[in-house]
Write a protein that holds these residues in place. Structure first.
Motif, PDB file in Angstrom:
ATOM      1  N   GLU A 153    -100.898  60.311  93.058  1.00 49.91           N
ATOM      2  CA  GLU A 153    -101.804  60.505  91.921  1.00 49.91           C
ATOM      3  C   GLU A 153    -101.517  59.488  90.821  1.00 49.91           C
ATOM      4  O   GLU A 153    -102.447  58.959  90.196  1.00 49.91           O
ATOM      5  CB  GLU A 153    -101.644  61.923  91.369  1.00 49.91           C
ATOM      6  CG  GLU A 153    -102.207  63.020  92.265  1.00 49.91           C
ATOM      7  CD  GLU A 153    -101.923  64.411  91.713  1.00 49.91           C
ATOM      8  OE1 GLU A 153    -102.799  65.282  91.851  1.00 49.91           O
ATOM      9  OE2 GLU A 153    -100.828  64.608  91.144  1.00 49.91           O
ATOM     10  N   ALA A 169    -108.908  58.138  78.125  1.00 46.66           N
ATOM     11  CA  ALA A 169    -109.856  58.955  78.883  1.00 46.66           C
ATOM     12  C   ALA A 169    -109.211  59.490  80.162  1.00 46.66           C
ATOM     13  O   ALA A 169    -109.389  60.664  80.519  1.00 46.66           O
ATOM     14  CB  ALA A 169    -111.099  58.132  79.220  1.00 46.66           C
ATOM     15  N   LEU A 170    -108.433  58.647  80.851  1.00 49.20           N
ATOM     16  CA  LEU A 170    -107.749  59.101  82.060  1.00 49.20           C
ATOM     17  C   LEU A 170    -106.728  60.192  81.734  1.00 49.20           C
ATOM     18  O   LEU A 170    -106.573  61.158  82.494  1.00 49.20           O
ATOM     19  CB  LEU A 170    -107.054  57.924  82.744  1.00 49.20           C
ATOM     20  CG  LEU A 170    -107.955  56.940  83.494  1.00 49.20           C
ATOM     21  CD1 LEU A 170    -107.135  55.763  84.005  1.00 49.20           C
ATOM     22  CD2 LEU A 170    -108.654  57.634  84.662  1.00 49.20           C
ATOM     23  N   SER A 172    -106.866  62.359  79.312  1.00 45.70           N
ATOM     24  CA  SER A 172    -107.587  63.596  79.025  1.00 45.70           C
ATOM     25  C   SER A 172    -108.079  64.266  80.297  1.00 45.70           C
ATOM     26  O   SER A 172    -108.138  65.500  80.385  1.00 45.70           O
ATOM     27  CB  SER A 172    -108.778  63.309  78.096  1.00 45.70           C
ATOM     28  OG  SER A 172    -108.336  62.796  76.852  1.00 45.70           O
ATOM     29  N   GLU A 173    -108.411  63.453  81.297  1.00 45.45           N
ATOM     30  CA  GLU A 173    -108.960  63.999  82.547  1.00 45.45           C
ATOM     31  C   GLU A 173    -107.872  64.472  83.513  1.00 45.45           C
ATOM     32  O   GLU A 173    -108.020  65.505  84.172  1.00 45.45           O
ATOM     33  CB  GLU A 173    -109.801  62.933  83.249  1.00 45.45           C
ATOM     34  CG  GLU A 173    -111.053  62.532  82.495  1.00 45.45           C
ATOM     35  CD  GLU A 173    -111.709  61.298  83.110  1.00 45.45           C
ATOM     36  OE1 GLU A 173    -111.213  60.827  84.163  1.00 45.45           O
ATOM     37  OE2 GLU A 173    -112.683  60.798  82.533  1.00 45.45           O
ATOM     38  N   ARG A 174    -106.731  63.729  83.582  1.00 45.29           N
ATOM     39  CA  ARG A 174    -105.816  63.947  84.699  1.00 45.29           C
ATOM     40  C   ARG A 174    -104.396  64.376  84.325  1.00 45.29           C
ATOM     41  O   ARG A 174    -103.674  64.890  85.183  1.00 45.29           O
ATOM     42  CB  ARG A 174    -105.714  62.660  85.535  1.00 45.29           C
ATOM     43  CG  ARG A 174    -107.057  62.122  85.995  1.00 45.29           C
ATOM     44  CD  ARG A 174    -106.867  61.012  87.011  1.00 45.29           C
ATOM     45  NE  ARG A 174    -108.084  60.274  87.263  1.00 45.29           N
ATOM     46  CZ  ARG A 174    -108.212  59.309  88.171  1.00 45.29           C
ATOM     47  NH1 ARG A 174    -107.163  58.960  88.920  1.00 45.29           N
ATOM     48  NH2 ARG A 174    -109.367  58.680  88.334  1.00 45.29           N
ATOM     49  N   SER A 175    -103.971  64.168  83.103  1.00 45.03           N
ATOM     50  CA  SER A 175    -102.576  64.432  82.764  1.00 45.03           C
ATOM     51  C   SER A 175    -102.235  65.918  82.867  1.00 45.03           C
ATOM     52  O   SER A 175    -103.025  66.792  82.495  1.00 45.03           O
ATOM     53  CB  SER A 175    -102.264  63.948  81.341  1.00 45.03           C
ATOM     54  OG  SER A 175    -100.896  64.162  81.041  1.00 45.03           O
ATOM     55  N   ARG A 181    -102.307  65.936  76.447  1.00 44.98           N
ATOM     56  CA  ARG A 181    -103.530  65.605  77.183  1.00 44.98           C
ATOM     57  C   ARG A 181    -104.754  65.551  76.274  1.00 44.98           C
ATOM     58  O   ARG A 181    -105.568  64.616  76.358  1.00 44.98           O
ATOM     59  CB  ARG A 181    -103.757  66.642  78.296  1.00 44.98           C
ATOM     60  CG  ARG A 181    -104.976  66.331  79.162  1.00 44.98           C
ATOM     61  CD  ARG A 181    -105.092  67.301  80.318  1.00 44.98           C
ATOM     62  NE  ARG A 181    -105.346  68.659  79.838  1.00 44.98           N
ATOM     63  CZ  ARG A 181    -105.335  69.730  80.622  1.00 44.98           C
ATOM     64  NH1 ARG A 181    -105.036  69.597  81.921  1.00 44.98           N
ATOM     65  NH2 ARG A 181    -105.589  70.920  80.141  1.00 44.98           N
ATOM     66  N   ASN A 182    -104.913  66.533  75.398  1.00 46.19           N
ATOM     67  CA  ASN A 182    -106.096  66.565  74.532  1.00 46.19           C
ATOM     68  C   ASN A 182    -106.116  65.448  73.498  1.00 46.19           C
ATOM     69  O   ASN A 182    -107.144  65.195  72.880  1.00 46.19           O
ATOM     70  CB  ASN A 182    -106.189  67.915  73.829  1.00 46.19           C
ATOM     71  CG  ASN A 182    -106.498  69.050  74.791  1.00 46.19           C
ATOM     72  OD1 ASN A 182    -107.068  68.828  75.862  1.00 46.19           O
ATOM     73  ND2 ASN A 182    -106.113  70.271  74.428  1.00 46.19           N
TER      74      ASN A 182
END
Length: 292
Positions: A153, A169-170, A172-175, A181-182
């Motif tokens: 991943e 953006a990554l 926020s989507e995947r962490s 993350r936010n």
């Protein structure tokens, strides 16, 4: 919220203030807050008393605070009149206490005036500039990271970044890091030791704008790390630390003034000169506590 006011302690505090009641003609009517036995209590009396025991009323509404102070000063005046009627003013105990309070007040006012002369705004600014110049620079790094469960991943995230994807953006989507993350993986400005060792070591090799070319493994998973900015930690602003600096300078000035006065005075201390015990800081400083 209930405020408990102990009148006995407040009355004692007012004695130290040396509050005086003035004839009605000495003040404007707008300054009179109470009359007791033909004497007036003024806004100046209230202000002086508030400085002495205002902490006991901290948080109370202003009007309630003012009313409580006036009530206590009224009681003080009534009790003082009763004491005079009984001749307490003529007793040796009263005279000794008043002499003590007079000396205490003179000392306080003398030091207040001398310290104010010694500690100017310019002196505070100079001390600030000197302290700031002595502080060694500390590098801070602004980091972003993306935490993934598997190495694959993490490699997929690196590949996406290589293809122009936005790091925030990554994140926020995947962490998997709920805390960052936010915020797009933003960890803010950190110094060495504030993050986990693996992230510290990876960030040390990166210039601003660069991210790790391969996943960084830690006990939490696999990280992709980006350095946004490097800087020296900003010094605290003058406005933030000026009150603390002023208090330190005033304390030092008062001690210096008293030391100078002592050297000029003829003093005979007729009791043993025994220092006060040091406060217990939780460490054993005696021989038994020495490290071998």
């Amino acid at each position: 919220m209930t405020f408990h006011i102990h009148k006995a302690s407040i009355l004692a505090g007012c004695v130290f203030a040396g509050l005086t009641f003035q004839p009605v003609l000495a003040v404007g009517q707008e300054d009179v807050v109470a009359r007791v036995n033909g004497e007036v209590l003024t806004t100046a009396d209230v202000a002086m008393a508030a400085e002495i025991y205002g902490d006991q009323l901290a948080g109370a509404p202003e009007e309630a605070r003012r009313s409580a102070i006036v009530d206590v000063l009224i009681d003080m005046r009534i009790a003082a009149d009763a004491a005079r009627a009984e001749g307490i003013e003529e007793e040796d105990g009263f005279r000794r206490q008043m002499a003590f309070l007079r000396n205490q007040t003179l000392r306080a006012l003398f030091l207040e005036q001398r310290v104010a002369e010694a500690v100017s705004d310019e002196a505070v600014r100079k001390a600030y500039d000197e302290k700031i110049s002595e502080v060694p620079p500390v590098e801070e790094v602004r980091l972003r990271h993306i935490l993934l469960s598997t190495e694959q991943e993490a490699e997929d995230v690196v590949a996406a970044l290589d293809n122009g994807a936005d790091f925030a953006a990554l994140a926020s989507e995947r962490s998997k890091d709920e805390a960052s993350r936010n915020a797009g993986g933003d960890l803010g400005f950190v110094t060495v030791g504030q993050t986990i060792a693996a992230v510290d070591e990876a960030a040390a090799e990166l210039a601003p704008g660069e991210y790790t070319a391969s996943p960084v493994k830690s006990a939490f998973g696999f990280h992709v790390v980006e350095v946004e900015e490097r800087r020296n930690r900003p010094a605290p602003s003058f406005e933030t630390v000026a009150p603390q600096i002023r208090r330190a300078l005033e304390s030092a000035a008062a001690q210096r003034i008293m030391n100078e006065l002592r050297t000029e005075a003829k003093v005979e201390k007729l009791v043993p000169d025994v220092p006060l015990p040091q406060a217990d800081d939780g460490h054993n400083h005696g021989p038994a506590g020495a490290q071998e």
